[in-house]
Design an enzyme around this catalytic site. Structure first.
Site, PDB file in Angstrom:
ATOM      1  CD  GLU A  32      -2.469  -1.183   1.959  1.00 51.03           C
ATOM      2  OE1 GLU A  32      -3.389  -0.415   2.421  1.00 51.03           O
ATOM      3  OE2 GLU A  32      -2.807  -2.353   3.480  1.00 51.03           O
ATOM      4  CB  SER A 160      -5.432  -0.685  -0.246  1.00 50.39           C
ATOM      5  OG  SER A 160      -5.440  -0.193   0.254  1.00 50.39           O
ATOM      6  CE1 TYR A 230      -7.579   3.675  -0.606  1.00 53.42           C
ATOM      7  CE2 TYR A 230      -6.659   1.859  -1.782  1.00 53.42           C
ATOM      8  CZ  TYR A 230      -6.990   2.638  -0.598  1.00 53.42           C
ATOM      9  OH  TYR A 230      -6.839   2.161   0.579  1.00 53.42           O
ATOM     10  NE  ARG A 269     -12.385   2.548   6.241  1.00 53.44           N
ATOM     11  CZ  ARG A 269     -10.828   2.169   5.321  1.00 53.44           C
ATOM     12  NH1 ARG A 269     -10.422   3.191   5.651  1.00 53.44           N
ATOM     13  NH2 ARG A 269     -10.949   1.409   4.714  1.00 53.44           N
ATOM     14  CG  ASP A 271     -13.576  -1.821   6.158  1.00 53.82           C
ATOM     15  OD1 ASP A 271     -13.823  -0.377   6.045  1.00 53.82           O
ATOM     16  OD2 ASP A 271     -12.339  -1.713   5.211  1.00 53.82           O
ATOM     17  CD  GLU A 285     -10.144  -5.281   5.892  1.00 54.39           C
ATOM     18  OE1 GLU A 285      -9.306  -4.764   6.068  1.00 54.39           O
ATOM     19  OE2 GLU A 285     -10.093  -6.131   5.281  1.00 54.39           O
ATOM     20  CG  ASN A 287      -8.619  -0.714   7.243  1.00 57.85           C
ATOM     21  OD1 ASN A 287      -8.637  -0.856   6.768  1.00 57.85           O
ATOM     22  ND2 ASN A 287     -10.190  -0.562   7.497  1.00 57.85           N
ATOM     23  N   GLY A 291      -6.806   5.600   5.745  1.00 55.25           N
ATOM     24  CA  GLY A 291      -6.570   6.363   4.902  1.00 55.25           C
ATOM     25  C   GLY A 291      -6.899   7.769   5.248  1.00 55.25           C
TER      26      GLY A 291
END
Length: 324
Positions: A32, A160, A230, A269, A271, A285, A287, A291
């Site tokens: 990433e 990602s 992205y 964060r 998901d 998951e 994070n 990002g």
């Protein structure tokens, strides 16, 4: 006091001169890297705009020992994936007694490992899709039978959507496994939840942590892959989500419980997928160094809560600490 009021109160007490020399860790050595460079540039520009003495530091191109040589007073971790979000960098910073943003060693290491994360969440009775770990000799028909089709196959420690495949036929599982195995020795097959895709940022520590507004992700052909995350302008991000408010609240509570179970700090964060048949939210998951690009979701949720990007970055930096 809502979160925006809390942020503004905290920032009113921040003297940027006391933050000292700040290193923004970006780039790194993971898959990433390119996204981390974009996140780091955004963070660096924001801090400089606030008058912070901030400097980029790329562990992918600079020896990590240079952090001590350059005499940083604290760092903002904008690294994603392994060697930055997995506890290794956090452990090094702990050894240096150098304050850093985000979660500590253990929470970072747990959260990046999807198998460890899911086992922990399951022990707390937090809903997460069923899964199985794969190897080259797996019984592919049994995997398909146990989990049901379609199946998501992904590396256990990548983000990602790198190396991820959606498999609709058992005979395609070996190829999906081989693709994911190029990125990680541990590969996971996961029950595919069909329905709305959401994300919920969390900020703060422990019982004082709070969930930010939920974002609903609508990707082209329901394919939220690396490109659509992205680089595509076709992916839509809805905040407010337009979903039932009670369901949104349920997602926020689940995300908070997931964050606390892992022992996360600072920010994160979660998901989440909503099963279209049952309206049950499932955790995918967590994070721990989300990002911060122009397409990133934590800044989007923060803005919906009234907090602008630069204020978010400065607030997170002001919370940097040592966790050992």
């Amino acid at each position: 006091m809502n979160w925006n009021e809390e942020v503004q109160k905290d920032l009113s007490q921040v003297n940027v001169a006391t933050l000292g020399k700040v290193g923004v860790l970006l780039g790194g050595k993971s898959g990433e890297r390119d996204i981390s460079l974009m996140s780091g540039k955004g963070v660096l520009d924001a801090l400089i705009s606030k008058g912070v003495n901030a400097h980029a530091f790329d562990p992918g191109q600079q020896a990590i020992t240079e952090l001590a040589v350059q005499k940083f007073d604290r760092v903002f971790i904008a690294l994603h994936g392994r060697y930055g979000e997995d506890g290794t960098m956090q452990g090094f910073l702990e050894q240096m007694n150098l304050p850093y943003t985000g979660s500590g060693v253990l929470a970072s290491a747990l959260a990046i490992d999807k198998q460890a994360t899911k086992r922990l969440w399951s022990s707390f009775n937090l809903a997460t899709p069923r899964f199985a770990m794969l190897n080259a000799n797996s019984d592919w028909q049994k995997i398909a039978q146990d989990l049901g089709l379609p199946i998501i196959v992904k590396p256990a420690r990548e983000g990602s959507s790198l190396g991820l495949s959606k498999v609709t036929k058992a005979e395609d599982l070996p190829a999906a496994y081989a693709l994911a195995a190029k990125l990680d020795r541990d590969v996971m097959a996961e029950q595919c939840i069909i329905g709305e895709e959401l994300t919920c940022p969390i900020v703060g520590d422990g019982e004082n942590a709070r969930a930010l507004p939920v974002i609903r992700i609508v990707a082209p052909d329901s394919n939220y892959d690396y490109h659509n995350k992205y680089f595509s302008d076709d992916t839509k991000y809805l905040c407010p989500t337009g979903l039932d408010l009670a369901l949104e609240a349920k997602v926020q509570e689940l995300a908070l419980s997931a964050y606390r179970a892992l022992g996360c700090k600072g920010w994160g964060r979660a998901d989440v997928m909503i099963d279209q048949k049952t309206n049950q939210p499932y955790l995918l998951e967590m994070n721990t160094a989300p990002g911060m690009t122009g397409h990133s979701l934590v800044p989007m949720a923060a803005k919906a809560a009234g907090v602008e990007y630069a204020d978010l970055v400065l607030w997170l930096l002001s919370k940097a600490g040592i966790h050992s």
